[in-house]
Scaffold this active site. Structure first.
Site, PDB file in Angstrom:
ATOM      1  N   CYS A  84      29.312 -53.499  12.761  1.00 13.57           N
ATOM      2  CA  CYS A  84      28.507 -54.709  11.640  1.00 13.57           C
ATOM      3  C   CYS A  84      26.798 -54.597  12.415  1.00 13.57           C
ATOM      4  O   CYS A  84      26.230 -55.413  11.914  1.00 13.57           O
ATOM      5  CB  CYS A  84      29.094 -55.686  12.517  1.00 13.57           C
ATOM      6  SG  CYS A  84      30.791 -56.350  11.723  1.00 13.57           S
TER       7      CYS A  84
ATOM      8  N   SER B 200      27.855 -26.804  12.205  1.00 19.03           N
ATOM      9  CA  SER B 200      26.471 -26.927  12.709  1.00 19.03           C
ATOM     10  C   SER B 200      27.342 -26.668  14.092  1.00 19.03           C
ATOM     11  O   SER B 200      28.710 -26.977  14.889  1.00 19.03           O
ATOM     12  CB  SER B 200      26.952 -28.720  12.878  1.00 19.03           C
ATOM     13  OG  SER B 200      26.309 -29.458  13.961  1.00 19.03           O
ATOM     14  N   GLY B 201      26.443 -26.804  15.393  1.00 16.74           N
ATOM     15  CA  GLY B 201      26.646 -26.202  16.733  1.00 16.74           C
ATOM     16  C   GLY B 201      27.198 -27.478  17.691  1.00 16.74           C
ATOM     17  O   GLY B 201      28.221 -27.198  17.951  1.00 16.74           O
TER      18      GLY B 201
ATOM     19  N   SER C 281      22.950 -31.025   8.718  1.00 23.63           N
ATOM     20  CA  SER C 281      22.932 -31.833   7.725  1.00 23.63           C
ATOM     21  C   SER C 281      21.023 -30.962   7.332  1.00 23.63           C
ATOM     22  O   SER C 281      21.320 -31.074   5.924  1.00 23.63           O
ATOM     23  CB  SER C 281      22.152 -32.837   8.292  1.00 23.63           C
ATOM     24  OG  SER C 281      22.699 -33.933   8.799  1.00 23.63           O
TER      25      SER C 281
ATOM     26  N   GLN D  97      33.012 -29.937  10.352  1.00 22.25           N
ATOM     27  CA  GLN D  97      33.823 -30.419  11.096  1.00 22.25           C
ATOM     28  C   GLN D  97      34.816 -29.908  11.028  1.00 22.25           C
ATOM     29  O   GLN D  97      35.918 -29.752  12.091  1.00 22.25           O
ATOM     30  CB  GLN D  97      34.700 -32.001  11.121  1.00 22.25           C
ATOM     31  CG  GLN D  97      33.648 -33.519  10.514  1.00 22.25           C
ATOM     32  CD  GLN D  97      33.329 -33.741  12.121  1.00 22.25           C
ATOM     33  OE1 GLN D  97      33.943 -33.236  12.792  1.00 22.25           O
ATOM     34  NE2 GLN D  97      32.504 -34.169  12.125  1.00 22.25           N
TER      35      GLN D  97
HETATM   36  C1  LIG Z   1      31.268 -34.029   7.692  1.00 22.93           C
HETATM   37  C2  LIG Z   1      29.484 -33.682   8.425  1.00 22.93           C
HETATM   38  N1  LIG Z   1      28.621 -33.315   8.027  1.00 22.93           N
HETATM   39  C3  LIG Z   1      27.655 -33.511   8.163  1.00 22.93           C
HETATM   40  C4  LIG Z   1      27.300 -33.655   9.651  1.00 22.93           C
HETATM   41  C5  LIG Z   1      25.773 -33.458   9.809  1.00 22.93           C
HETATM   42  O1  LIG Z   1      25.906 -32.710  10.804  1.00 22.93           O
HETATM   43  P1  LIG Z   1      24.413 -32.310  11.894  1.00 22.93           P
HETATM   44  O2  LIG Z   1      24.687 -33.652  12.682  1.00 22.93           O
HETATM   45  O3  LIG Z   1      24.725 -30.648  12.775  1.00 22.93           O
HETATM   46  O4  LIG Z   1      22.903 -32.282  10.712  1.00 22.93           O
HETATM   47  C6  LIG Z   1      27.962 -34.370  10.186  1.00 22.93           C
HETATM   48  C7  LIG Z   1      27.679 -34.951  11.558  1.00 22.93           C
HETATM   49  O5  LIG Z   1      28.224 -35.617  12.219  1.00 22.93           O
HETATM   50  C8  LIG Z   1      29.407 -34.512   9.478  1.00 22.93           C
HETATM   51  O6  LIG Z   1      30.511 -35.086  10.062  1.00 22.93           O
END
Ligand SMILES: Cc1ncc(COP(=O)(O)O)c(C=O)c1O
Length: 401
Positions: free
Chosen positions: A327, A202-203, A73, A182
């Site tokens: 939901c 992302s780790g 993120s 991903q």
């Molecule tokens: C495509 C994608 N982008 C960004 C993220 C966010 O990554 P992080 O959890 O390391 O912040 C995710 C997490 O699920 C993701 O699947």
């Protein structure tokens, strides 16, 4: 419980033994601050440098093109905001382009940018989740600063043609960022060969620790940091380095780089076995591209069941999966991804995502098939919608929209 099967690897992955072992010294004796001058800290600095080299090798870039962050993120935020907020960034470049199926780390960043005056175009996808290239081409203008398109989708697993997108962006004079959270560790990525200008990773999606990630930013692209302070990460991301986390991320990327050729075919074979088994359930369809999809991702829509009920019942059988129709979030809308690929509401509500990893086994997959088949039958046996469908009546509309 008969057994426990973790099959939600797109949400997060278990830390691998080698990552754990690599991190351990930096959680115990190796506590020095990498910016300090004494010898206790030099080890930490070396460890961070080694992780940077591993990350660069995995992506085929230079180590100093890697900026460590707190996760995917933050990397996404840094790519978009960092570029636009750059001190000398041309004022006329106030437009960015993304897609309708991005993760919220991109979509919500774009919404924020719109609120403060930037213009954003959301390009659509076809029914398998591929970017509509003609729409993308038409959307790029002389004001476009950046195109941000994810490498592979987190719900349906569709992989984009990154090289073609990069070529189009460059031919129109705009930069290309990809959210590869991903994709890294799940497919080969070569930023040079593919022409990627910035890439987020992302780790915790590759058996590394949570709260770690990185942005690859090609040399020459100037970013305004989101976090100002002591000037770590060559001034692009201040704050004392998360040494253990960075080491864990580096180790996970090193492992991916060295062993991908072995584990990717294995994971894909598990996925294909699962898909074959689950598609035997009547009125069940695969979502996403059947071929160009992430090796671990099997995603379905199963008619006349509610995805959330299915996930909760599978949990009772020790199985972790996910659905794009929750939901409990207070929204009756299925996920924006399932809507973007054009699924009708009543079908999209029965979505199931099973994401496998290297640690899963054939026995896990057979257990998954058995339990999914059983739970779907149980839910359908209780469903008036299923009764109607079986009696040849037109399907009940689950929701008005
Ligand atoms: C495509 C994608 N982008 C960004 C993220 C966010 O990554 P992080 O959890 O390391 O912040 C995710 C997490 O699920 C993701 O699947």
């Amino acid at each position: 419980m008969e057994r426990v099967v973790y099959s939600d690897n797109a949400a997060t992955t278990p830390i691998s033994k080698n990552v754990y072992n690599a991190m351990l010294p930096y959680l115990t004796t190796g506590y020095g601050n990498p910016s300090s001058l004494y010898s206790l800290a030099r080890e930490e600095k070396k460890a961070v440098d080694q992780a940077r080299t591993y990350a660069a090798e995995c992506l085929n870039c230079e180590p100093d093109e890697i900026i460590f962050t707190s996760g995917g993120s933050e990397a996404d935020n840094l790519a978009l905001k960092g570029l636009l907020f750059g001190k000398n960034f041309p004022k006329n470049k106030h437009h960015i382009i993304t897609s309708t199926i991005e993760h919220h780390a991109i979509l919500h960043t774009c919404e924020f940018l719109e609120r403060i005056g930037y213009e954003v175009t959301y390009v659509g996808v076809d029914e398998q989740g591929h970017i509509k290239m003609d729409e993308l081409e038409q959307a790029i203008t002389e004001n476009t600063a950046l195109v941000s398109i994810m490498a592979a989708n987190n719900e349906i697993g569709t992989i984009q043609d990154l090289k073609a997108i990069a070529e189009l962006c460059h031919s129109k004079g705009t930069l290309f960022h990809t959210d590869a959270v991903q994709a890294v560790g799940h497919m080969k990525i070569d930023v040079k060969e593919m022409g990627i200008d910035m890439l987020s990773l992302s780790g915790h999606k590759i058996r590394g620790p949570k709260g770690t990630g990185a942005l690859y930013c090609r040399k020459g692209i100037v970013l305004e940091p989101l976090i100002h302070g002591g000037g770590q990460e060559r001034g692009k991301r201040s704050g004392t380095e998360n040494v253990a986390g960075i080491v864990g991320l580096g180790e996970a990327m090193h492992y991916a780089h060295e062993h991908m050729d072995e584990y990717l075919p294995y994971v894909a074979s598990l996925r294909d076995r699962l898909i074959e088994g689950v598609l035997k359930i009547p009125y069940t369809q695969l979502t996403g591209d059947p071929v160009n999809r992430l090796p671990g991702t099997a995603s379905f829509v199963i008619e006349c069941i509610e995805g959330e009920s299915l996930v909760l019942r599978l949990d009772l059988a020790g199985i972790a999966t996910s659905t794009g129709s929750a939901c409990s979030t207070g929204s009756l809308d299925p996920s924006h991804v399932l809507m973007a690929i054009g699924l009708p509401h009543e079908i999209a509500h029965g979505s199931l995502r099973v994401t496998l990893g290297e640690q899963n086994t054939v026995e896990d997959v057979d257990y998954l098939i058995e339990k999914i088949t059983y739970v779907v039958k149980t839910l359908r046996d209780m469903s008036p919608v299923w009764d109607e469908k079986m009696s040849g009546q037109p399907m009940l509309k689950l929701f008005d929209k």
